[in-house]
Write a protein that holds these residues in place. Sequence first.
Motif, PDB file in Angstrom:
ATOM      1  N   THR A  89      -6.577 -26.673  72.647  1.00  0.00           N
ATOM      2  CA  THR A  89      -7.585 -26.871  73.688  1.00  0.00           C
ATOM      3  C   THR A  89      -8.967 -27.092  73.082  1.00  0.00           C
ATOM      4  O   THR A  89      -9.741 -27.934  73.555  1.00  0.00           O
ATOM      5  CB  THR A  89      -7.613 -25.653  74.634  1.00  0.00           C
ATOM      6  OG1 THR A  89      -6.332 -25.501  75.239  1.00  0.00           O
ATOM      7  CG2 THR A  89      -8.662 -25.838  75.720  1.00  0.00           C
ATOM      8  N   LEU A  90      -9.265 -26.344  72.029  1.00  0.00           N
ATOM      9  CA  LEU A  90     -10.559 -26.506  71.358  1.00  0.00           C
ATOM     10  C   LEU A  90     -10.715 -27.921  70.807  1.00  0.00           C
ATOM     11  O   LEU A  90     -11.782 -28.547  70.947  1.00  0.00           O
ATOM     12  CB  LEU A  90     -10.689 -25.479  70.234  1.00  0.00           C
ATOM     13  CG  LEU A  90     -12.005 -25.512  69.440  1.00  0.00           C
ATOM     14  CD1 LEU A  90     -13.178 -25.233  70.358  1.00  0.00           C
ATOM     15  CD2 LEU A  90     -11.955 -24.494  68.306  1.00  0.00           C
ATOM     16  N   LEU A  91      -9.665 -28.444  70.197  1.00  0.00           N
ATOM     17  CA  LEU A  91      -9.715 -29.809  69.668  1.00  0.00           C
ATOM     18  C   LEU A  91      -9.926 -30.824  70.788  1.00  0.00           C
ATOM     19  O   LEU A  91     -10.689 -31.785  70.631  1.00  0.00           O
ATOM     20  CB  LEU A  91      -8.426 -30.121  68.911  1.00  0.00           C
ATOM     21  CG  LEU A  91      -8.243 -29.418  67.561  1.00  0.00           C
ATOM     22  CD1 LEU A  91      -6.876 -29.749  66.971  1.00  0.00           C
ATOM     23  CD2 LEU A  91      -9.347 -29.826  66.586  1.00  0.00           C
ATOM     24  N   LEU A  92      -9.270 -30.610  71.913  1.00  0.00           N
ATOM     25  CA  LEU A  92      -9.425 -31.522  73.047  1.00  0.00           C
ATOM     26  C   LEU A  92     -10.854 -31.486  73.589  1.00  0.00           C
ATOM     27  O   LEU A  92     -11.434 -32.524  73.933  1.00  0.00           O
ATOM     28  CB  LEU A  92      -8.435 -31.174  74.152  1.00  0.00           C
ATOM     29  CG  LEU A  92      -6.950 -31.401  73.840  1.00  0.00           C
ATOM     30  CD1 LEU A  92      -6.089 -30.972  75.019  1.00  0.00           C
ATOM     31  CD2 LEU A  92      -6.684 -32.852  73.492  1.00  0.00           C
ATOM     32  N   LEU A  93     -11.437 -30.290  73.660  1.00  0.00           N
ATOM     33  CA  LEU A  93     -12.804 -30.158  74.167  1.00  0.00           C
ATOM     34  C   LEU A  93     -13.823 -30.797  73.217  1.00  0.00           C
ATOM     35  O   LEU A  93     -14.791 -31.425  73.653  1.00  0.00           O
ATOM     36  CB  LEU A  93     -13.137 -28.682  74.383  1.00  0.00           C
ATOM     37  CG  LEU A  93     -12.394 -27.996  75.542  1.00  0.00           C
ATOM     38  CD1 LEU A  93     -12.652 -26.496  75.532  1.00  0.00           C
ATOM     39  CD2 LEU A  93     -12.812 -28.600  76.883  1.00  0.00           C
ATOM     40  N   VAL A  94     -13.602 -30.622  71.924  1.00  0.00           N
ATOM     41  CA  VAL A  94     -14.478 -31.272  70.944  1.00  0.00           C
ATOM     42  C   VAL A  94     -14.354 -32.792  71.083  1.00  0.00           C
ATOM     43  O   VAL A  94     -15.360 -33.524  71.033  1.00  0.00           O
ATOM     44  CB  VAL A  94     -14.125 -30.824  69.512  1.00  0.00           C
ATOM     45  CG1 VAL A  94     -14.887 -31.666  68.486  1.00  0.00           C
ATOM     46  CG2 VAL A  94     -14.441 -29.351  69.326  1.00  0.00           C
ATOM     47  N   ALA A  95     -13.122 -33.264  71.272  1.00  0.00           N
ATOM     48  CA  ALA A  95     -12.911 -34.700  71.458  1.00  0.00           C
ATOM     49  C   ALA A  95     -13.633 -35.216  72.696  1.00  0.00           C
ATOM     50  O   ALA A  95     -14.159 -36.339  72.700  1.00  0.00           O
ATOM     51  CB  ALA A  95     -11.413 -34.990  71.565  1.00  0.00           C
ATOM     52  N   VAL A  96     -13.669 -34.406  73.756  1.00  0.00           N
ATOM     53  CA  VAL A  96     -14.393 -34.794  74.972  1.00  0.00           C
ATOM     54  C   VAL A  96     -15.858 -35.096  74.645  1.00  0.00           C
ATOM     55  O   VAL A  96     -16.408 -36.116  75.080  1.00  0.00           O
ATOM     56  CB  VAL A  96     -14.298 -33.681  76.038  1.00  0.00           C
ATOM     57  CG1 VAL A  96     -15.303 -33.928  77.156  1.00  0.00           C
ATOM     58  CG2 VAL A  96     -12.899 -33.622  76.615  1.00  0.00           C
ATOM     59  N   GLY A  97     -16.491 -34.202  73.886  1.00  0.00           N
ATOM     60  CA  GLY A  97     -17.896 -34.401  73.538  1.00  0.00           C
ATOM     61  C   GLY A  97     -18.113 -35.620  72.660  1.00  0.00           C
ATOM     62  O   GLY A  97     -19.019 -36.427  72.903  1.00  0.00           O
ATOM     63  N   LEU A  98     -17.285 -35.779  71.647  1.00  0.00           N
ATOM     64  CA  LEU A  98     -17.444 -36.899  70.719  1.00  0.00           C
ATOM     65  C   LEU A  98     -17.178 -38.237  71.410  1.00  0.00           C
ATOM     66  O   LEU A  98     -17.963 -39.183  71.272  1.00  0.00           O
ATOM     67  CB  LEU A  98     -16.506 -36.722  69.521  1.00  0.00           C
ATOM     68  CG  LEU A  98     -16.766 -35.504  68.627  1.00  0.00           C
ATOM     69  CD1 LEU A  98     -15.709 -35.410  67.542  1.00  0.00           C
ATOM     70  CD2 LEU A  98     -18.159 -35.572  68.008  1.00  0.00           C
ATOM     71  N   ILE A  99     -16.083 -38.300  72.153  1.00  0.00           N
ATOM     72  CA  ILE A  99     -15.744 -39.545  72.841  1.00  0.00           C
ATOM     73  C   ILE A  99     -16.772 -39.852  73.923  1.00  0.00           C
ATOM     74  O   ILE A  99     -17.184 -41.003  74.107  1.00  0.00           O
ATOM     75  CB  ILE A  99     -14.328 -39.459  73.441  1.00  0.00           C
ATOM     76  CG1 ILE A  99     -13.294 -39.344  72.325  1.00  0.00           C
ATOM     77  CG2 ILE A  99     -14.029 -40.688  74.302  1.00  0.00           C
ATOM     78  CD1 ILE A  99     -11.890 -39.075  72.828  1.00  0.00           C
ATOM     79  N   GLY A 100     -17.205 -38.804  74.644  1.00  0.00           N
ATOM     80  CA  GLY A 100     -18.224 -39.013  75.667  1.00  0.00           C
ATOM     81  C   GLY A 100     -19.529 -39.516  75.084  1.00  0.00           C
ATOM     82  O   GLY A 100     -20.187 -40.391  75.655  1.00  0.00           O
TER      83      GLY A 100
END
Length: 312
Positions: free
Chosen positions: A219-230
């Motif tokens: 979940t942490l990796l997915l949330l970090v990806a949200v910020g980077l991709i966003g």
Amino acid sequence: MPAQITQHRPGLAILLKLLAVSMFVVTSALIKETADQVPPGEAVFFRSIFAIPVILVWLAARGKLRDGLVARNLRGHLARGVLGTTAMGLSFAGLAFLPLPEATAIGYATPIFTVILAAVMLGERIRLFRISAVALGLVGVMIMLWPRLGTSGALQDTATLGALLILAATICRSFVQIHIRQLVQTEDTAAVVFYFSCTATVLALLTAPFGWVMPSGRTLLLLVAVGLIGGIAQILVTSSYRFGPASMLAPFDYASLLAAIVIGYFWFAELPTLVMLAGALLVVAGNGLVIWRERQLGLTNAKARSVSYPKT
């Protein structure tokens, strides 16, 4: 927040806009994937804080780092941050209860509400053509919402709550659009982008006492990806306006519905209903009429200026 056109390269502009639109849908899907594990405020925090380094690198690469850190209207940036963070939080909360295509389609109502708010708050004149376009869009919104309300108009299930949350987020984004129109008169676009992420990060932190959790590794990796991709998506959409006018690029926002349908089907096994598609079509049609009218008015005004101020 369209940037000033530096080169007219329509192909590149459209490509950047389509990439950005698709990436925003991916971030929504990632948020939906993690929605049952982390509260919306925590998701907003990750979406905002991990976008900041991406934005800083982009500003430095463009030589805009100094402009991006200059805030002439701190109160304006704060107001934009509160409105934008509220919209983001409501949207993230709604994604937990609503199919991705439906959430995307309801979000298309933002320009419709923006036209209404511009008339009320900014005193912009709305003639019969735009009134008709707004009415068409609002009918589309009601068609999409009606199955969630039931025949009695009462709340039926969590999907109804999700639809109302997304609708509230859409209205908040309309207030954001109105506010940005005023903010960019004194603030650089880079500053608006940067300070929104900073403000949203701080505001999201304030929700920590209301139930933040320690996410799992995945979940942490997915949330970090949200910020980077966003963050990358924000850069791409801003960059697209450097190579093409907003009137040309606006219709490509609706490619997000196709992306949402594909991702929703393969990721969440969701299929859009015919009622949802019919409502979305009316909303898109209403928005399209507004875009077309704005383009015609822009061409008319440009022609008038060229007559008034002939080239020598």
